[in-house]
Design an enzyme around this catalytic site. Structure first.
Site, PDB file in Angstrom:
ATOM      1  N   ASN A   9       0.863  -1.170   0.000  1.00  0.00           N
ATOM      2  CA  ASN A   9       0.000   0.000   0.000  1.00  0.00           C
ATOM      3  C   ASN A   9       0.905   1.227   0.000  1.00  0.00           C
ATOM      4  O   ASN A   9       1.497   1.566   1.010  1.00  0.00           O
ATOM      5  CB  ASN A   9      -0.895  -0.043   1.251  1.00  0.00           C
ATOM      6  CG  ASN A   9      -1.741   1.198   1.415  1.00  0.00           C
ATOM      7  OD1 ASN A   9      -1.820   2.024   0.500  1.00  0.00           O
ATOM      8  ND2 ASN A   9      -2.375   1.339   2.568  1.00  0.00           N
ATOM      9  N   LYS A  11       0.153   4.286  -0.311  1.00  0.00           N
ATOM     10  CA  LYS A  11      -0.454   5.482   0.305  1.00  0.00           C
ATOM     11  C   LYS A  11      -0.126   6.729  -0.546  1.00  0.00           C
ATOM     12  O   LYS A  11      -0.101   6.637  -1.766  1.00  0.00           O
ATOM     13  CB  LYS A  11       0.013   5.615   1.754  1.00  0.00           C
ATOM     14  CG  LYS A  11      -0.183   4.316   2.550  1.00  0.00           C
ATOM     15  CD  LYS A  11       0.053   4.449   4.022  1.00  0.00           C
ATOM     16  CE  LYS A  11      -0.202   3.117   4.712  1.00  0.00           C
ATOM     17  NZ  LYS A  11      -0.073   3.188   6.161  1.00  0.00           N
ATOM     18  N   HIS A  94      -9.498   1.265   4.929  1.00  0.00           N
ATOM     19  CA  HIS A  94      -8.223   1.431   5.643  1.00  0.00           C
ATOM     20  C   HIS A  94      -8.443   2.409   6.795  1.00  0.00           C
ATOM     21  O   HIS A  94      -9.237   3.344   6.668  1.00  0.00           O
ATOM     22  CB  HIS A  94      -7.155   1.949   4.678  1.00  0.00           C
ATOM     23  CG  HIS A  94      -5.780   1.906   5.274  1.00  0.00           C
ATOM     24  ND1 HIS A  94      -5.342   2.854   6.169  1.00  0.00           N
ATOM     25  CD2 HIS A  94      -4.776   1.010   5.139  1.00  0.00           C
ATOM     26  CE1 HIS A  94      -4.112   2.537   6.551  1.00  0.00           C
ATOM     27  NE2 HIS A  94      -3.743   1.425   5.941  1.00  0.00           N
ATOM     28  N   GLU A  96      -6.844   4.773   7.709  1.00  0.00           N
ATOM     29  CA  GLU A  96      -6.567   6.155   7.316  1.00  0.00           C
ATOM     30  C   GLU A  96      -7.737   6.765   6.530  1.00  0.00           C
ATOM     31  O   GLU A  96      -7.844   7.986   6.440  1.00  0.00           O
ATOM     32  CB  GLU A  96      -5.251   6.219   6.525  1.00  0.00           C
ATOM     33  CG  GLU A  96      -4.057   5.992   7.451  1.00  0.00           C
ATOM     34  CD  GLU A  96      -2.815   5.461   6.784  1.00  0.00           C
ATOM     35  OE1 GLU A  96      -2.709   5.501   5.547  1.00  0.00           O
ATOM     36  OE2 GLU A  96      -1.930   4.981   7.516  1.00  0.00           O
ATOM     37  N   GLU A 181      -5.522  -4.873  10.555  1.00  0.00           N
ATOM     38  CA  GLU A 181      -4.480  -3.868  10.775  1.00  0.00           C
ATOM     39  C   GLU A 181      -4.753  -3.104  12.070  1.00  0.00           C
ATOM     40  O   GLU A 181      -5.507  -2.112  12.060  1.00  0.00           O
ATOM     41  CB  GLU A 181      -4.452  -2.878   9.606  1.00  0.00           C
ATOM     42  CG  GLU A 181      -4.124  -3.513   8.275  1.00  0.00           C
ATOM     43  CD  GLU A 181      -3.512  -2.503   7.321  1.00  0.00           C
ATOM     44  OE1 GLU A 181      -2.453  -2.807   6.768  1.00  0.00           O
ATOM     45  OE2 GLU A 181      -4.075  -1.407   7.158  1.00  0.00           O
ATOM     46  N   GLY A 187       2.502   2.080  10.724  1.00  0.00           N
ATOM     47  CA  GLY A 187       3.468   3.160  10.544  1.00  0.00           C
ATOM     48  C   GLY A 187       4.228   3.533  11.807  1.00  0.00           C
ATOM     49  O   GLY A 187       4.888   4.562  11.863  1.00  0.00           O
ATOM     50  N   SER A 227       3.385  -2.303  10.315  1.00  0.00           N
ATOM     51  CA  SER A 227       4.830  -2.412  10.557  1.00  0.00           C
ATOM     52  C   SER A 227       5.412  -3.774  10.171  1.00  0.00           C
ATOM     53  O   SER A 227       6.321  -4.278  10.837  1.00  0.00           O
ATOM     54  CB  SER A 227       5.158  -2.072  12.021  1.00  0.00           C
ATOM     55  OG  SER A 227       4.778  -0.734  12.298  1.00  0.00           O
TER      56      SER A 227
HETATM   57  P1  PGA Z   1       2.863   0.122   7.622  1.00  0.00           P
HETATM   58  O1  PGA Z   1       1.387   0.350   7.019  1.00  0.00           O
HETATM   59  O2  PGA Z   1       3.390  -1.161   7.030  1.00  0.00           O
HETATM   60  O3  PGA Z   1       3.652   1.327   7.190  1.00  0.00           O
HETATM   61  O4  PGA Z   1       2.726   0.016   9.105  1.00  0.00           O
HETATM   62  C1  PGA Z   1       0.512  -0.723   6.811  1.00  0.00           C
HETATM   63  C2  PGA Z   1      -0.781  -0.225   6.213  1.00  0.00           C
HETATM   64  O5  PGA Z   1      -1.259   0.831   6.629  1.00  0.00           O
HETATM   65  O6  PGA Z   1      -1.364  -0.861   5.311  1.00  0.00           O
END
Ligand code: PGA
Length: 264
Positions: A9, A11, A94, A96, A181, A187, A227
């Site tokens: 992803n 983003k 997601h 976000e 997640e 992140g 992560s």
């Molecule tokens: P990350 O994000 O691997 O940077 O923690 C995962 C995601 O949001 O899909």
């Protein structure tokens, strides 16, 4: 046996040129990957990335979609348009885009962050519309740190899944992907312990079994995200209920993303 599925992803990262360059690196390195692999570029780069990956085993996903094909919907993108641009998958719900992003402590009023507005109901309508229009949804769920601390992880996650899957048939569920997640792990570099990630993925599978049947629960693929890095991927991916990974930060460099795929 469920085939493992790893998606990157991206983003809000990678310009068109950067996305195409990364796609070309992945394509060269993965003529025949041992699992399903895909990337989710920005809407702007999606078409060019899809062109760069055409005829390769690497799939392309949108990072969101709307539930109408076209019209006066400023800023929105439909499954039909994603497909036209070369996508086969779409990430839905997601954290976000639910507005559940941000470690709560980082802002005084977490509600102020709920600007993208996805809810279980909008995730459901988007997933249904994506399925009707031939895209594979990757439906995300996961608890906030405050919900985990309050002991509500299982309730939150199973509630999100129940809401997201309303009026979706067993056959459709068997073909889609769920991504667990935990918001606090996204992140932050703070990966969820593999046994705990496996346990919550098991809770999600049990929820699917309760809503549908055992065969559907055995068929649906459940990714872990938050992560994931090359050095923790092997342990996570060895767990019985974890069928793959949704990778953010570590999908932005070919070597890291390939390291995760290598761990399958
Ligand atoms: P990350 O994000 O691997 O940077 O923690 C995962 C995601 O949001 O899909």
């Amino acid at each position: 046996m469920r085939r493992k599925v790893i998606f990157g992803n991206w983003k809000l990262n990678k310009t068109v040129a950067e996305g195409v360059a990364l796609a070309k690196e992945l394509r060269a390195a993965l003529p025949n990957p041992k699992c399903e692999v895909g990337v989710a570029p920005t809407f702007l780069a999606l078409n060019a990335v899809a062109e760069a990956l055409k005829g390769s085993p690497i799939a392309v996903a949108g990072q969101n979609c709307f539930w109408k094909e076209k019209g006066a919907y400023t800023s929105q993108i439909s499954p039909q348009y994603l497909k036209d641009a070369g996508a086969s998958h779409v990430i839905i719900g997601h954290s976000e885009t639910r507005g559940r992003f941000g470690v709560e402590e980082s802002v005084e009023d977490p509600d102020a962050l709920k600007v993208f507005g996805d809810t279980d109901a909008s995730v459901n309508i988007k997933a249904r519309y994506a399925l009707e229009n031939g895209l594979v949804p990757i439906i995300c769920c996961g608890e906030l740190l405050s919900e985990r601390k309050a002991g509500n992880t299982d309730k939150v996650v199973s509630g999100q899944i129940e809401g997201a899957l309303k009026n979706i048939t067993a056959a459709q569920v068997a073909g889609l992907v769920i991504a667990y997640e935990p918001v606090w792990a996204i992140g932050t570099g703070e990966v969820c312990a593999s046994d705990e990630a496996d346990r919550v993925c098991g809770v999600i599978r049990a929820t699917v079994a309760r809503l549908y049947d055992q065969a559907t629960a055995e068929a649906v693929r459940i990714q872990y995200g938050g992560s994931v890095k090359p050095d923790n991927a092997k342990e996570l991916l060895s767990k019985p209920n974890i069928d793959g990974a949704l990778v953010g930060g570590a999908s932005l460099k070919a070597a890291d993303f390939l390291g995760i795929i290598e761990a399958v």
